[in-house]
Design an enzyme around this catalytic site. Structure first.
Site, PDB file in Angstrom:
ATOM      1  N   ASP A 198     -53.338  66.134-117.631  1.00 26.33           N
ATOM      2  CA  ASP A 198     -53.452  67.574-117.769  1.00 26.33           C
ATOM      3  C   ASP A 198     -52.145  68.098-118.367  1.00 26.33           C
ATOM      4  O   ASP A 198     -51.080  67.547-118.120  1.00 26.33           O
ATOM      5  CB  ASP A 198     -53.710  68.184-116.383  1.00 26.33           C
ATOM      6  CG  ASP A 198     -54.289  69.573-116.499  1.00 26.33           C
ATOM      7  OD1 ASP A 198     -54.386  70.086-117.637  1.00 26.33           O
ATOM      8  OD2 ASP A 198     -54.645  70.158-115.469  1.00 26.33           O
ATOM      9  N   CYS A 200     -68.078  51.629 -97.915  1.00 22.26           N
ATOM     10  CA  CYS A 200     -66.680  51.554 -98.363  1.00 22.26           C
ATOM     11  C   CYS A 200     -65.876  50.586 -97.482  1.00 22.26           C
ATOM     12  O   CYS A 200     -66.313  50.222 -96.395  1.00 22.26           O
ATOM     13  CB  CYS A 200     -66.044  52.942 -98.341  1.00 22.26           C
ATOM     14  SG  CYS A 200     -65.401  53.442 -96.736  1.00 22.26           S
ATOM     15  N   HIS A 206     -62.046  56.074 -97.837  1.00 22.03           N
ATOM     16  CA  HIS A 206     -63.438  56.476 -97.641  1.00 22.03           C
ATOM     17  C   HIS A 206     -63.796  57.706 -98.490  1.00 22.03           C
ATOM     18  O   HIS A 206     -64.831  57.725 -99.158  1.00 22.03           O
ATOM     19  CB  HIS A 206     -63.703  56.776 -96.160  1.00 22.03           C
ATOM     20  CG  HIS A 206     -64.981  57.531 -95.950  1.00 22.03           C
ATOM     21  ND1 HIS A 206     -66.216  56.928 -95.921  1.00 22.03           N
ATOM     22  CD2 HIS A 206     -65.208  58.875 -95.845  1.00 22.03           C
ATOM     23  CE1 HIS A 206     -67.151  57.853 -95.777  1.00 22.03           C
ATOM     24  NE2 HIS A 206     -66.576  59.032 -95.734  1.00 22.03           N
TER      25      HIS A 206
HETATM   26 ZN   LIG Z   1     -66.866  54.968 -95.930  1.00 23.00          ZN
END
Ligand SMILES: [Zn+2]
Length: 404
Positions: free
Chosen positions: A90, A335, A364
């Site tokens: 950016d 995850c 996560h």
């Molecule tokens: Zn997770």
């Protein structure tokens, strides 16, 4: 240079494929943010394991620290941060917009350096997903070596120069952002200056052959201004577009309406980037409006606060009722965190070993956003995005009791 094509559409949502000299890109796509060249709590190996395809860093912040000379000596941003995949930088237009001591002139934006973000008078909070402020810990360090504040000018040419040093794959021009609500004349003046600066960024040259410069669409909530901006940018010739000037104080209705009319105005086979979107509901809303890529600090910021995304809404892991909970943050999540540890364990860590707790939850949360977009992409490819969107929201809004 980016080559992008839409491979499927479902309602307004699109699935696309991008090719660059470095790596491919599959959209819709979430981009984790590492403002200062690091995603908070996540090292590059983990981000690869989560299959993040692209990260977003901030050229303005990296120009402040470590600065051109160090970045150049380190061989560019990919090598410096150990990230071999795609990078978008950016230009800092938004960070500059948040400084109250800024003066926007035709030449560029003038402001003070040598102060921390906390000391600088800043405008509003956390707009555009709050990128910058929350991840600006590095600027505190620079303050300890306190130089007296000096007035500097951040120009379109300077924004390009630093991004050429960084060697990011996707480069953003410097644009002029105005707070909303605003009147037509103010929005028009900012949009027209954005166009003049877009041309200066193009004319500046110096980018490597593999770098793709985006056009930023301004025009506030006025469809006629957005139209004029897109037409003029098309004439200048850009391979991809960012939708700017949203998440800057507008109402939810204005946000939706603007997104709704800008999407269809953009050329179909060019990549579309919406800045600062990282809450699951907002991400899907953006996909429904035809956005391809988006970024936000929200997943890592929430992780630091102990808040996790789940398919049934937000969960605050510091809450006492979770102490004996043996379930994963989200039992349906695949995850690395959810496959190993429970909410009860994370609750314990948030009261004892906070850094590790934050790493677990950042892992996560970022996975959750990446996976949400992968699932959205699959739904578009199967022609059932609206159904997927409806089902996600029904489940996500079911257990509001756990919310922050
Ligand atoms: Zn997770």
């Amino acid at each position: 240079m980016l080559e992008f094509r839409v491979v499927a559409e479902s309602g307004g949502a699109r699935a696309g494929e991008g090719r660059t000299s470095r790596a491919p890109l599959h959209t819709p796509l979430f981009m984790p943010v590492g403002t200062h060249a690091a995603v908070n709590g996540l090292v590059p190996g983990v981000l690869e394991q989560l299959d993040a395809e692209i990260l977003v860093c901030n050229a303005f912040r990296l120009a402040e620290q470590p600065g051109d000379s160090i970045l150049r000596s380190q061989g560019g941003l990919h090598r410096f941060m150990g990230w071999p995949r795609l990078l978008l930088t950016d230009s800092g237009g938004f960070q500059v917009y948040r400084l109250e001591d800024r003066v926007v002139r035709e030449e560029g934006v003038e402001f003070h350096v040598g102060k921390t973000e906390e000391e600088r008078p800043s405008k509003g909070r956390a707009a555009r997903g709050g990128r910058g402020k929350q991840e600006a810990a590095g600027s505190r360090q620079s303050d300890r070596t306190a130089k007296p504040p000096e007035r500097v000018l951040w120009t379109p040419e300077r924004a390009i120069e630093i991004q050429a040093v960084l060697g990011s794959d996707f480069v953003m021009p410097l644009d002029v952002c105005v707070s909303l609500p605003t009147d037509h004349a103010t929005a028009k003046a900012a949009m027209e200056r954005t166009l003049r600066w877009a041309k200066r960024c193009k004319d500046a040259g110096g980018l490597a052959p593999g770098q793709t410069l985006f056009g930023i669409v301004q025009g506030a909530t006025f469809p006629d201004l957005r139209r004029r901006c897109i037409d003029a940018l098309e004439e200048l010739g850009f391979a991809a577009y960012a939708i700017g000037g949203l998440n800057v104080g507008e109402s939810a209705e204005d946000y939706r309406a603007t997104l709704g009319h800008v999407g269809p105005m953009l050329p179909r086979h060019k990549l579309r980037y919406l800045m600062g979107v990282g809450r699951p509901e907002a991400m899907l809303e953006a996909v429904a409006a035809g956005v391809d890529i988006m970024d936000s600090i929200v997943p890592t910021k929430y992780a630091r606060e102990g808040t996790a995304f789940t398919s049934r809404g937000l969960v605050n892991l510091a809450k006492p009722k979770l102490a004996k909970d043996r379930l994963a943050i989200d039992p349906s999540c695949r995850c690395p965190t959810c496959s190993r540890v429970s909410r009860g364990y994370l609750h314990h860590l948030f009261h004892t070993t906070t850094t590790t707790a934050q790493v677990f939850v950042a892992t996560h949360n970022v996975w959750f956003c990446l996976e949400l977009m992968r699932n959205a992409r699959a739904a578009v490819l199967e022609g059932r995005f609206a159904e997927f969107h409806r089902e996600f929201l029904a489940e996500y809004r079911r257990e509001r009791g756990d919310a922050r």
